[in-house]
Design an enzyme around this catalytic site. Structure first.
Site, PDB file in Angstrom:
ATOM      1  N   ASP A 328       0.820  -1.202   0.000  1.00  0.00           N
ATOM      2  CA  ASP A 328       0.000   0.000   0.000  1.00  0.00           C
ATOM      3  C   ASP A 328       0.863   1.265   0.000  1.00  0.00           C
ATOM      4  OD1 ASP A 328      -2.685   1.266   0.397  1.00  0.00           O
ATOM      5  OD2 ASP A 328      -1.800   1.893   2.302  1.00  0.00           O
ATOM      6  N   GLU A 357       1.713  -0.237  -4.918  1.00  0.00           N
ATOM      7  CA  GLU A 357       0.692   0.725  -5.314  1.00  0.00           C
ATOM      8  C   GLU A 357       1.357   2.079  -5.528  1.00  0.00           C
ATOM      9  OE1 GLU A 357      -3.356   2.971  -3.743  1.00  0.00           O
ATOM     10  OE2 GLU A 357      -1.684   2.528  -2.401  1.00  0.00           O
TER      11      GLU A 357
END
Length: 608
Positions: A328, A357
């Site tokens: 993330d 990400e």
């Protein structure tokens, strides 16, 4: 005089009879024999952890160093686990003076299974699930004493009740649909506000009990593997929740970047790490800035924080047997540390895949985050990144703002990646409005976007519910709508073909067919991509693997078009038989090497 004497007695009493040290918790809670990372750092939670000695009841387990902290509620102990000890639970003994306390620390045998740590690649189709919004398989954990959510009564922002058992119950649905890999948003404990999304941990080693347990998560992975489904762990190294126990009782003063009341706000300039004109203060703001006050930014320059994050990641991989990681908010982490993190992880698990990400649609910046890119230091070691560039252009395509040339133009920049085939491609996810929301009823245009997604290079990802055409809104709570049929008292079950609407089955069958084509033809997963500049908004490209050759034609016009293939004679000529892979019909070009394609449609043709 008497008062001074009493103070002396109290001080003397404390010196002669020290407080008994306590161990409340150790992280990680266990380790394994035979790991490459066999020197680990135990984080000890307790009381009066000072002036103590430590040893195991097995002398072969070495105590390398004890780190006492200013806050005696914590301590760190560096240990080394040899390869030649038996797998069992050992006792860690801490002694201060005559006071002795001990704690069990299991050292386990590693599981030997070829289905663990498989990685994921172009042959996979990833299905992204937010467990709380997917299916409720155990209503008994919908409410747990001591676990609350201040957003529970806020429309679309509270917990819906989905859980790990619900996902397990739907594995056959996913298998039948054609999914090969499952990515769950974080499942660790989020005992905080808006807890359903999972990105604000309050315990990094514990599954949120409203989703299940650590054992149930491992069962989920095992059950998925039995059905040849892979599992991707959503991992958050950058931050935690402001309700994490660390906030109320800091292990170290510099455990976080700043404090709740005095910290940098996040700077979203992800291009900063390749900007040769950037000032160090701007870089600092990206790496050390907080998303929001409720998500404190971990200080990844602190070596103890570094060890904690690396070990926690490895613990979850080894414990559960997952196949990949989705990391993330990758650019907001300390870049030197994340390079070290990925290097250690992939050294321990060479087959594992990691997708970072990186939320930018600009290829020149996005590409630098993939490993071995010469324009970004340090090397990220990331095999994959999220392809927001393709997503953005496909969304503008269904909105009518971009045409096929814009799609061609994005893919023409693949030279900037070290390996564009490893990008995770998508049209929607848990943070973005769904494709059908942007399509605004234009189903044919949406289907074209999916046709491109599943036939071009990369590893396609589907967001749960998008396979039945969920529309949603641009509100986070609403786009993460509970899957119809996954919850008690739902009026219908959209997991069941007979209870889906014609519209839903139309989208479902279209995607299922595309997935099956990818499975049947290696050219669509492993083949080289050759494309031609679109003419009159008709885009033609080929996927070629050994002697297997597939041609894809995308017509973005609202009228039938005749496509001239004469300039593509290196790949197709009038002597070739063209088989429409959707209906198995044979198509022919005319005498001028032209082929007809209906309005707003695609052809996926095998060249024989």
């Amino acid at each position: 005089m008497r008062k001074i004497f009493l103070i002396f007695l109290i001080v003397g009493y404390t010196t002669i009879f020290p407080q008994k040290i306590e161990i409340k918790k150790i992280e990680p809670e266990n380790w394994w024999i035979g790991m490459r990372l066999n020197k680990i750092q135990l984080m000890i939670y307790g009381k009066d952890l000072k002036s103590f000695k430590a040893k195991f009841d097995e002398p072969k387990i070495k105590i390398i160093k004890i780190h006492e902290l200013e806050n005696s509620d914590y301590a760190f102990i560096d240990i080394e686990i040899p390869k030649n000890i038996l797998p069992k639970s050992y006792k860690l003994k801490l002694q201060s003076g005559k006071n002795l306390t001990e704690f069990n620390f299991p050292i386990l045998k590693r599981e030997n299974s070829q289905q663990r740590f498989q990685g994921f690649n172009q042959s996979d189709i990833i299905y992204l699930i937010m467990p709380d919004r997917f299916a409720n398989g155990d209503v008994s954990n919908d409410s747990i004493k001591g676990y609350s959510d201040s957003m529970q009564k806020t429309p679309n922002q509270g917990r819906a009740g989905g859980d790990l058992q619900g996902v397990i119950n739907k594995l056959d649905y996913l298998k039948d649909f054609g999914i090969t890999s499952i990515w769950l948003t974080p499942v660790v404990e989020n005992n905080t506000f808006r807890s359903y999304h999972g990105y604000a941990a309050t315990d990094f080693y514990k599954v949120d009990p409203r989703l299940g347990s650590n054992e149930l998560y491992k069962k989920f992975v095992d059950e998925a593997h039995k059905k040849n489904l892979k599992v991707i762990l959503d991992h958050v190294a950058n931050h935690c929740s402001d309700d994490h126990p660390w906030i109320k009782n800091l292990p170290m003063k510099n455990w976080f970047n700043g404090t709740l009341d005095n910290h940098l706000e996040a700077n979203h300039n992800k291009m900063i790490f390749t900007d040769i004109h950037a000032d160090s203060s701007t870089i600092k703001q990206v790496e050390q800035g907080w998303f929001v006050r409720s998500m404190p930014d971990l200080n990844q320059e602190n070596i103890f924080v570094q060890n904690y994050i690396i070990q926690n990641t490895i613990w979850w991989i080894e414990f559960s047997g997952i196949d990949g990681i989705r990391e993330d908010t990758y650019p907001y982490n300390n870049q030197k540390f994340m390079s070290k993190w990925a290097d250690v992880i992939l050294n321990e698990y060479p087959k594992l895949n990691i997708v970072g990400e990186v939320w930018t649609g600009e290829v020149d910046f996005l590409s630098t985050y993939q490993r071995n890119n010469p324009y970004k230091k340090p090397n990220t070691f990331l095999p994959s990144v999220t392809d927001f560039a393709l997503r953005d252009v496909l969304i503008r395509f269904v909105e009518g703002k971009d045409n096929t040339y814009n799609i061609f133009n994005v893919l023409a920049k693949d030279y900037l990646y070290t390996d564009a085939t490893q990008l995770v491609t998508f049209v929607d996810n848990h943070d973005l409005p769904r494709l059908m929301y942007f399509a605004k009823g234009n189903i044919q245009k949406a289907k074209l976007a999916y046709d491109i997604l599943f036939t071009t290079r990369g590893i396609p990802q589907i967001f749960y519910g998008s396979e039945i055409g969920v529309i949603g809104t641009d509100d986070h709570g609403s786009l993460r709508i509970p899957f119809p049929g996954g919850f008690p008292n739902d009026k219908r079950n959209a997991f069941n073909e007979k209870e889906r609407s014609d519209y839903e089955n139309d989208i479902f069958n279209h995607l299922k067919n595309l997935i099956q084509l990818r499975k049947n033809y290696k050219a669509l997963t492993q083949g080289k991509l050759i494309h031609f500049p679109p003419i009159n908004d008709v885009y033609v490209y080929f996927r070629i693997y050994e002697d297997e050759k597939i041609m894809i034609i995308i017509n973005n016009n609202t009228k039938l078009m005749k496509v001239d293939l004469s300039s593509m004679k290196n790949y197709v000529n009038p002597k070739n038989k063209l088989v429409d892979l959707r209906n198995r019909k044979e198509l022919k070009t005319d005498e001028e090497s032209k082929i007809e394609i209906p309005e707003v449609s695609s052809l996926i043709l095998k060249i024989n």
